[in-house]
Design a protein around this motif. Sequence first.
Motif, PDB file in Angstrom:
ATOM      1  N   ASN A 177       0.682  -1.335   0.489  1.00  0.00           N
ATOM      2  CA  ASN A 177      -0.114  -0.142   0.087  1.00  0.00           C
ATOM      3  C   ASN A 177       0.933   0.938  -0.175  1.00  0.00           C
ATOM      4  N   ASP A 178       2.143   1.569   0.233  1.00  0.00           N
ATOM      5  CA  ASP A 178       2.550   2.887   0.823  1.00  0.00           C
ATOM      6  C   ASP A 178       3.714   2.797  -0.151  1.00  0.00           C
ATOM      7  N   GLN A 179       3.833   1.367  -1.307  1.00  0.00           N
ATOM      8  CA  GLN A 179       5.037   1.912  -2.671  1.00  0.00           C
ATOM      9  C   GLN A 179       3.674   1.986  -3.385  1.00  0.00           C
ATOM     10  N   GLN A 180       1.924   1.558  -3.510  1.00  0.00           N
ATOM     11  CA  GLN A 180       1.029   2.340  -4.030  1.00  0.00           C
ATOM     12  C   GLN A 180       0.723   4.127  -4.351  1.00  0.00           C
ATOM     13  N   ILE A 192       4.445  12.257  -5.218  1.00  0.00           N
ATOM     14  CA  ILE A 192       5.576  12.836  -4.937  1.00  0.00           C
ATOM     15  C   ILE A 192       5.537  12.886  -3.476  1.00  0.00           C
ATOM     16  N   THR A 193       4.523  13.075  -3.503  1.00  0.00           N
ATOM     17  CA  THR A 193       4.047  13.924  -1.676  1.00  0.00           C
ATOM     18  C   THR A 193       4.037  12.004  -0.844  1.00  0.00           C
ATOM     19  N   GLY A 194       3.613  11.000  -1.452  1.00  0.00           N
ATOM     20  CA  GLY A 194       3.776   9.378  -1.527  1.00  0.00           C
ATOM     21  C   GLY A 194       5.302   9.085  -0.983  1.00  0.00           C
ATOM     22  N   ALA A 195       5.555   9.108  -1.320  1.00  0.00           N
ATOM     23  CA  ALA A 195       7.335   9.315  -1.537  1.00  0.00           C
ATOM     24  C   ALA A 195       8.235  10.022  -0.723  1.00  0.00           C
ATOM     25  N   VAL A 196       7.685  11.149  -0.407  1.00  0.00           N
ATOM     26  CA  VAL A 196       8.104  12.391   0.678  1.00  0.00           C
ATOM     27  C   VAL A 196       7.552  11.225   1.960  1.00  0.00           C
ATOM     28  N   LYS A 197       6.163  11.227   1.805  1.00  0.00           N
ATOM     29  CA  LYS A 197       5.817  10.604   3.659  1.00  0.00           C
ATOM     30  C   LYS A 197       6.785   9.223   3.673  1.00  0.00           C
ATOM     31  N   TRP A 198       6.284   8.525   2.992  1.00  0.00           N
ATOM     32  CA  TRP A 198       7.173   7.495   2.991  1.00  0.00           C
ATOM     33  C   TRP A 198       8.830   7.226   3.393  1.00  0.00           C
ATOM     34  N   GLU A 231      17.555  11.935  -1.297  1.00  0.00           N
ATOM     35  CA  GLU A 231      17.129  10.336  -1.350  1.00  0.00           C
ATOM     36  C   GLU A 231      15.762  10.218  -2.875  1.00  0.00           C
ATOM     37  N   LEU A 232      15.740  10.833  -2.702  1.00  0.00           N
ATOM     38  CA  LEU A 232      14.927  11.423  -3.723  1.00  0.00           C
ATOM     39  C   LEU A 232      15.339  11.456  -5.589  1.00  0.00           C
ATOM     40  N   THR A 290      13.797  21.775  -6.071  1.00  0.00           N
ATOM     41  CA  THR A 290      13.004  21.055  -6.622  1.00  0.00           C
ATOM     42  C   THR A 290      11.956  20.177  -6.378  1.00  0.00           C
ATOM     43  N   LEU A 291      12.023  19.561  -5.267  1.00  0.00           N
ATOM     44  CA  LEU A 291      10.827  19.088  -4.126  1.00  0.00           C
ATOM     45  C   LEU A 291      10.268  20.011  -3.350  1.00  0.00           C
ATOM     46  N   GLN A 292      10.548  21.231  -3.658  1.00  0.00           N
ATOM     47  CA  GLN A 292      10.082  21.754  -2.620  1.00  0.00           C
ATOM     48  C   GLN A 292       9.027  22.861  -3.799  1.00  0.00           C
ATOM     49  N   ARG A 293       8.937  22.454  -5.202  1.00  0.00           N
ATOM     50  CA  ARG A 293       8.480  22.825  -6.219  1.00  0.00           C
ATOM     51  C   ARG A 293       7.440  22.011  -6.910  1.00  0.00           C
ATOM     52  N   ARG A 294       8.336  20.713  -6.700  1.00  0.00           N
ATOM     53  CA  ARG A 294       6.986  19.576  -7.424  1.00  0.00           C
ATOM     54  C   ARG A 294       5.827  19.143  -5.546  1.00  0.00           C
ATOM     55  N   LEU A 295       6.127  19.423  -4.349  1.00  0.00           N
ATOM     56  CA  LEU A 295       5.364  19.772  -2.831  1.00  0.00           C
ATOM     57  C   LEU A 295       4.575  20.091  -3.655  1.00  0.00           C
ATOM     58  N   THR A 296       4.812  21.668  -4.473  1.00  0.00           N
ATOM     59  CA  THR A 296       3.993  22.733  -4.212  1.00  0.00           C
ATOM     60  C   THR A 296       3.027  22.874  -5.233  1.00  0.00           C
ATOM     61  N   ASP A 297       3.673  22.072  -6.711  1.00  0.00           N
ATOM     62  CA  ASP A 297       2.483  21.836  -7.718  1.00  0.00           C
ATOM     63  C   ASP A 297       1.592  20.442  -7.372  1.00  0.00           C
ATOM     64  N   GLU A 298       1.633  19.615  -6.062  1.00  0.00           N
ATOM     65  CA  GLU A 298       0.446  18.554  -5.934  1.00  0.00           C
ATOM     66  C   GLU A 298      -0.134  19.324  -4.958  1.00  0.00           C
ATOM     67  N   GLY A 299       0.033  20.843  -4.701  1.00  0.00           N
ATOM     68  CA  GLY A 299      -1.041  21.322  -3.645  1.00  0.00           C
ATOM     69  C   GLY A 299      -0.452  21.130  -1.577  1.00  0.00           C
ATOM     70  N   THR A 300       0.512  21.439  -1.281  1.00  0.00           N
ATOM     71  CA  THR A 300       1.054  20.629  -0.457  1.00  0.00           C
ATOM     72  C   THR A 300       2.746  21.714   0.256  1.00  0.00           C
ATOM     73  N   SER A 301       3.085  21.278   1.146  1.00  0.00           N
ATOM     74  CA  SER A 301       4.226  21.436   1.752  1.00  0.00           C
ATOM     75  C   SER A 301       4.929  20.418   2.195  1.00  0.00           C
ATOM     76  N   PHE A 302       6.470  20.720   2.848  1.00  0.00           N
ATOM     77  CA  PHE A 302       7.246  19.357   3.549  1.00  0.00           C
ATOM     78  C   PHE A 302       6.729  19.878   4.934  1.00  0.00           C
ATOM     79  N   LYS A 303       6.673  21.018   5.513  1.00  0.00           N
ATOM     80  CA  LYS A 303       6.593  20.796   6.854  1.00  0.00           C
ATOM     81  C   LYS A 303       5.463  20.419   6.786  1.00  0.00           C
TER      82      LYS A 303
END
Length: 174
Positions: free
Chosen positions: A97-100, A105-111, A130-131, A137-150
């Motif tokens: 489930n975690d892999q799916q 990018i959000t799922g990968a970061v959470k994992w 690690e990614l 780039t990670l910040q930009r990708r998370l923003t594109d998915e509507g979230t943030s690292f924090k």
Amino acid sequence: WLDDKQPGPPLLIGITLAFLLELGRRGTGRPLTAKSVEFSHPMGDLQALEAYFGCRIRSGANRSRLTLDRGDLDRPFVSYNAELLEILTPVLDQSLNDQQNSLSITGAVKWIMKRTLPGGHPDIQTVASELGMSGRTLQRRLTDEGTSFKHLLTQVRHEQAREYLADPSLDIKE
């Protein structure tokens, strides 16, 4: 080996490759041999290693690797342990489930956060590395998915806390 700045300890790598071959041998009940074995570092007594793995050992490769014959990989394990399967199935299902979920990018970061949180405070540079990308780039990708690292870090901490509280084997102080 999680630290991409340093290679893994050669002894650990050698033991891991030997363990994988031994697991195949014991699980299938067959005398499996490797097609090839490569080590990125010198590994000592090559003759002893060649006798164990059943093939020539290459030292000084770009990365360490064990290659097995496809037919050996397709061999079924001869033993069946219902109790062990009962223990492992929920863990394997959760891992699947975690892999799916990590298709985004959000799922990968959470994992990655879930895996590293018990060992300390995960930071964006470590997760990005690690990614295989920069922190920006990670910040930009998370923003594109509507979230943030924090936000994800807070979410993962919350989920982890709920899991700990739901575990009856843990004392509330832990």
